[in-house]
Design a protein around this motif. Sequence first.
Motif, PDB file in Angstrom:
ATOM      1  N   PRO A  52       0.809  -1.227   0.000  1.00  0.00           N
ATOM      2  CA  PRO A  52       0.000   0.000   0.000  1.00  0.00           C
ATOM      3  C   PRO A  52       0.838   1.271   0.000  1.00  0.00           C
ATOM      4  O   PRO A  52       1.974   1.287   0.476  1.00  0.00           O
ATOM      5  N   ASP A  66      -2.770  -2.962   5.406  1.00  0.00           N
ATOM      6  CA  ASP A  66      -3.126  -1.742   4.691  1.00  0.00           C
ATOM      7  C   ASP A  66      -3.325  -0.618   5.702  1.00  0.00           C
ATOM      8  O   ASP A  66      -3.591  -0.863   6.887  1.00  0.00           O
ATOM      9  N   SER A  67      -3.193   0.588   5.228  1.00  0.00           N
ATOM     10  CA  SER A  67      -3.454   1.761   6.054  1.00  0.00           C
ATOM     11  C   SER A  67      -3.831   2.917   5.148  1.00  0.00           C
ATOM     12  O   SER A  67      -3.206   3.117   4.100  1.00  0.00           O
ATOM     13  N   PHE A  68      -4.877   3.648   5.540  1.00  0.00           N
ATOM     14  CA  PHE A  68      -5.294   4.812   4.762  1.00  0.00           C
ATOM     15  C   PHE A  68      -6.127   5.727   5.660  1.00  0.00           C
ATOM     16  O   PHE A  68      -6.608   5.316   6.731  1.00  0.00           O
ATOM     17  N   LEU A  77      -9.499   7.950   6.225  1.00  0.00           N
ATOM     18  CA  LEU A  77     -10.874   8.054   5.748  1.00  0.00           C
ATOM     19  C   LEU A  77     -11.140   9.480   5.259  1.00  0.00           C
ATOM     20  O   LEU A  77     -10.717  10.455   5.892  1.00  0.00           O
ATOM     21  N   THR A 120      -6.941   4.325   9.351  1.00  0.00           N
ATOM     22  CA  THR A 120      -7.257   2.893   9.482  1.00  0.00           C
ATOM     23  C   THR A 120      -5.970   2.082   9.400  1.00  0.00           C
ATOM     24  O   THR A 120      -5.045   2.422   8.669  1.00  0.00           O
ATOM     25  N   ARG A 161      -8.807  -6.745  -0.459  1.00  0.00           N
ATOM     26  CA  ARG A 161      -8.216  -5.522   0.072  1.00  0.00           C
ATOM     27  C   ARG A 161      -8.855  -4.286  -0.569  1.00  0.00           C
ATOM     28  O   ARG A 161      -9.230  -3.330   0.108  1.00  0.00           O
ATOM     29  N   ASN A 162      -8.998  -4.320  -1.908  1.00  0.00           N
ATOM     30  CA  ASN A 162      -9.609  -3.179  -2.594  1.00  0.00           C
ATOM     31  C   ASN A 162     -11.079  -3.012  -2.208  1.00  0.00           C
ATOM     32  O   ASN A 162     -11.577  -1.890  -2.048  1.00  0.00           O
ATOM     33  N   ARG A 178     -11.305  -1.444   1.226  1.00  0.00           N
ATOM     34  CA  ARG A 178     -11.058   0.005   1.163  1.00  0.00           C
ATOM     35  C   ARG A 178     -12.327   0.748   0.742  1.00  0.00           C
ATOM     36  O   ARG A 178     -12.677   1.788   1.303  1.00  0.00           O
ATOM     37  N   CYS A 234     -14.491   3.472   3.054  1.00  0.00           N
ATOM     38  CA  CYS A 234     -14.672   4.867   2.641  1.00  0.00           C
ATOM     39  C   CYS A 234     -16.147   5.206   2.399  1.00  0.00           C
ATOM     40  O   CYS A 234     -16.555   6.361   2.531  1.00  0.00           O
TER      41      CYS A 234
END
Length: 282
Positions: A205, A234-236, A238, A245, A266-267, A270, A274
Amino acid sequence: MDEDDGDAALRAALGQLAFATRSAAALSSTLDAVVGLGRVCRVLVPGLADWSAADLVDEDGVVERVCFSHRDPNAALTGLTGPLPPVPETATGPLSRVLRGAGPLLLSAGRLPTAQEASDPLHTASMQPFARLGGDSVIVAPLRARRRVLGALTLVRGEGHPPWGEADLALVEDLTHRIALALDNARLYAETQAVAERLQRSLLPDLPVVPGLRVTARYSPAAATAQIGGDWYDSFVLPESGDTTLIIGDVTGHDLHAAVTMSQIRNMLRGIACDRREPPPA
């Protein structure tokens, strides 16, 4: 055929079957092409030949002598393996002809040119071991699979063995066919592993930059077991709340299918994270 001749023929057939079985076992014991060839050469020497050499051709046409085996464990074999000159367009030497699609070839001492009489650099290099180790009777056979020559196997007999005959040529041809199939399978396996590893590395990621938080992504394939699988993290951030996350997931399996499934989940995860407005515990 008298009884003695029948017994001799039976012993010869059983001996050939034993070599084929042992060679198959040596090949099936590893998915590394070079290691497998080395084990086969040690099976064939000294039982079938006084010395042997195996050459491989890579995707770019580069020839390399990957293993060399001699019946004398104390024989000086230094410098007999490694890269060889390219295969000439006009192939005249035995090894050149085999790598260009001929063979298997059976040569006796009278038909075996010396390194000084060789017509091209590859021919010269392939004849040099004879000056050091001797040899009166030679079989050079292609390692061919799916209409492609992957390399060649050279088997040499000296005074300790009777000269090669047509029956031996048929045995070596069968052996090299088995070897080539195993080499082809090993290469296909390696290619699949390489594709899967590239896929898994591409799925690392793009981690967010968050004040007060340090996040790093690494991928280290296992050396002894499966090199790919369905593990991911994973990390993103929001988009609306700005919350960060952190996700760790796993898809059962250790193959290309698991890696592809992992990328899909994973996708999808995400997108769900979101799209939903509720906090994670909701």
